[in-house]
Design an enzyme around this catalytic site. Structure first.
Site, PDB file in Angstrom:
ATOM      1  N   HIS A 167       0.791  -1.461   0.096  1.00 60.76           N
ATOM      2  CA  HIS A 167       0.069   0.055   0.007  1.00 60.76           C
ATOM      3  C   HIS A 167       0.911   1.170   0.081  1.00 60.76           C
ATOM      4  O   HIS A 167       0.371   2.152  -0.402  1.00 60.76           O
ATOM      5  CB  HIS A 167      -0.922   0.067   1.141  1.00 60.76           C
ATOM      6  CG  HIS A 167      -0.192   0.257   2.625  1.00 60.76           C
ATOM      7  ND1 HIS A 167       0.345  -0.876   3.162  1.00 60.76           N
ATOM      8  CD2 HIS A 167      -0.259   1.222   3.460  1.00 60.76           C
ATOM      9  CE1 HIS A 167       0.875  -0.520   4.398  1.00 60.76           C
ATOM     10  NE2 HIS A 167       0.466   0.726   4.506  1.00 60.76           N
ATOM     11  N   ASP A 168       1.938   1.439   0.737  1.00 56.70           N
ATOM     12  CA  ASP A 168       2.841   2.640   0.848  1.00 56.70           C
ATOM     13  C   ASP A 168       4.102   2.081  -0.049  1.00 56.70           C
ATOM     14  O   ASP A 168       5.026   3.088   0.128  1.00 56.70           O
ATOM     15  CB  ASP A 168       3.274   2.741   2.157  1.00 56.70           C
ATOM     16  CG  ASP A 168       2.015   3.414   3.036  1.00 56.70           C
ATOM     17  OD1 ASP A 168       1.392   4.101   2.189  1.00 56.70           O
ATOM     18  OD2 ASP A 168       2.182   3.546   3.964  1.00 56.70           O
TER      19      ASP A 168
ATOM     20  N   LYS B 199       6.388   5.367  -1.407  1.00 59.09           N
ATOM     21  CA  LYS B 199       6.967   6.168  -0.488  1.00 59.09           C
ATOM     22  C   LYS B 199       8.497   6.134  -0.679  1.00 59.09           C
ATOM     23  O   LYS B 199       9.350   7.036  -0.431  1.00 59.09           O
ATOM     24  CB  LYS B 199       6.684   5.806   1.095  1.00 59.09           C
ATOM     25  CG  LYS B 199       5.475   6.269   1.569  1.00 59.09           C
ATOM     26  CD  LYS B 199       5.269   5.944   3.177  1.00 59.09           C
ATOM     27  CE  LYS B 199       3.891   6.573   3.819  1.00 59.09           C
ATOM     28  NZ  LYS B 199       3.817   6.213   5.040  1.00 59.09           N
TER      29      LYS B 199
ATOM     30  N   HIS C 206      -5.938   3.723  -1.402  1.00 60.46           N
ATOM     31  CA  HIS C 206      -6.185   3.518  -0.023  1.00 60.46           C
ATOM     32  C   HIS C 206      -6.253   4.856   0.835  1.00 60.46           C
ATOM     33  O   HIS C 206      -6.549   4.725   2.224  1.00 60.46           O
ATOM     34  CB  HIS C 206      -4.984   2.607   0.756  1.00 60.46           C
ATOM     35  CG  HIS C 206      -3.643   3.266   0.955  1.00 60.46           C
ATOM     36  ND1 HIS C 206      -2.839   3.454  -0.171  1.00 60.46           N
ATOM     37  CD2 HIS C 206      -3.191   3.780   1.864  1.00 60.46           C
ATOM     38  CE1 HIS C 206      -1.781   4.128   0.070  1.00 60.46           C
ATOM     39  NE2 HIS C 206      -1.930   4.205   1.433  1.00 60.46           N
TER      40      HIS C 206
ATOM     41  N   ASP D 258      -5.088   0.444   7.893  1.00 61.27           N
ATOM     42  CA  ASP D 258      -3.941   0.968   7.741  1.00 61.27           C
ATOM     43  C   ASP D 258      -4.165   2.152   8.967  1.00 61.27           C
ATOM     44  O   ASP D 258      -3.165   2.575   9.656  1.00 61.27           O
ATOM     45  CB  ASP D 258      -3.786   1.788   6.380  1.00 61.27           C
ATOM     46  CG  ASP D 258      -2.542   2.566   6.401  1.00 61.27           C
ATOM     47  OD1 ASP D 258      -1.609   2.224   7.003  1.00 61.27           O
ATOM     48  OD2 ASP D 258      -2.458   3.650   5.715  1.00 61.27           O
TER      49      ASP D 258
END
Length: 352
Positions: free
Chosen positions: A218-219, A222, A271, A300
């Site tokens: 999901h991240d 980053k 998300h 999350d």
């Protein structure tokens, strides 16, 4: 192996000296050349990740040199150094030589370091993706050569390939997570809680396993966010917040276009969407938001609230749950939040 070799090209020795001095603490392997021809020789004989070239040089200007460098080493990231008076010419030349970014004279030390750090990050990520892609191609080619009668061997090799792909997914997720949580436990908790929510919603075991597995991505975007923003101790400025929000779209880009990663792309991009349409990056509302993203959003937020980050302390679980209840129907899909609350009330939401 991570590439840290930087080639600086400028016909003025004092410029090269100044740039090298400002970068001396960044642990780069710095090569230098006073002309485009000399730089091309260095490029041919060295594994160079990033080039920083002046625009105005005699014999061969920066644009011509960078075009030639692109032909020789297309993956090497190209940066241009230009004076304020020639920005228009620089911008017109960007498409010709596909310059990654440009710096203006005089430059700031922070801008210089940040730009070069992003360039190396981009180069190394592209190179690693190509390595993984080539590894997959090589493994597929080996599978094609297997005799069709060796069904058991084909089966074993296929399992190995799937495991390699899954391991690669987890490795990329851990690389992104290390930017602001070096334990790697965040993605494990998200995966576990996501799986519980999926099963609580009555999804099939196959769908629950897929969403749970791909939730770790999901991240992933980053990777492209500067550390100074991720580790900021206070509120972000509007400019930094705009950069931070790009981790959703950058994550989707990293995951490419293959059908295998469809769920992962939906989660990475959406998300941070909200049930009432006030989220980002697309302002989707209600069931417009992909189901996997709605599920991961709940997991999350809960994990972010209940665990310490550089910019906040951990919030007690009961208080976090009370906060999340208030946002049912605004931030969260009320049906998904209800399933999550049932999990928490049963005691199954605790960290394992």
């Amino acid at each position: 192996m991570i590439n840290r070799t930087l080639l600086i090209v400028d016909d003025e020795p004092n410029i090269i000296h100044s740039l090298s001095r400002q970068l001396r603490r960044e642990n780069y392997n710095i090569l230098s050349a006073y002309s485009g021809m000399a730089a091309l020789d260095l490029l041919a004989n060295n594994d160079i990740g990033v080039i920083l070239s002046d625009q105005m040089m005699p014999e061969m200007d920066g644009v011509t040199f960078l075009e030639a460098a692109k032909e020789k080493k297309p993956d090497t990231v190209r940066l241009m150094l230009t004076g304020q008076s020639s920005i228009e010419n620089t911008m017109a030349a960007v498409n010709r030589s596909q310059v990654f970014e440009y710096l203006t004279k005089p430059w700031s030390a922070d801008t210089l370091r940040g730009t070069i750090a992003r360039a190396f990050e981009h180069y190394n990520l592209v190179r690693e993706n190509k390595r993984l892609h080539q590894l997959t191609l090589d493994q597929n080619e080996q599978l094609k050569r297997l005799n069709e009668n060796l069904e058991s061997l084909v089966h074993d090799r296929t399992l190995q390939l799937e495991e390699a792909v899954q391991e690669g997914v987890v490795m990329l997720a851990l690389a992104a997570e290390a930017k602001d949580d070096d334990t790697g436990n965040h993605i494990n908790r998200i995966s576990s809680l996501t799986g519980k929510i999926c099963r609580g919603l009555g999804l099939s075991s196959e769908d629950a396993d897929k969403i749970s597995f791909f939730s770790v991505m999901h991240d992933i975007g980053k990777i492209h966010i500067p550390d100074r923003i991720l580790n900021n101790q206070g509120p972000l400025s509007p400019e930094d917040w705009a950069v931070m929000k790009t981790h959703t779209t950058e994550g989707e880009k990293i995951l490419g276009h293959k059908p295998y990663y469809q769920i992962a792309r939906e989660i990475a991009r959406s998300h941070h969407e909200r049930w009432d349409g006030t989220g980002y990056p697309d302002g989707l509302e209600g069931r417009e938001i992909p189901l996997p993203a709605r599920i991961v959003s709940v997991a999350d937020v809960y994990d972010a609230l209940t665990h310490r980050r550089s910019y906040k302390p951990a919030i007690p679980k009961e208080k976090s749950i009370a906060m999340m209840r208030k946002f049912s129907g605004s931030s969260f899909d009320p049906d998904i939040l209800e399933v999550f609350l049932d999990i928490f009330d049963s005691g199954d939401g605790d960290d394992k």
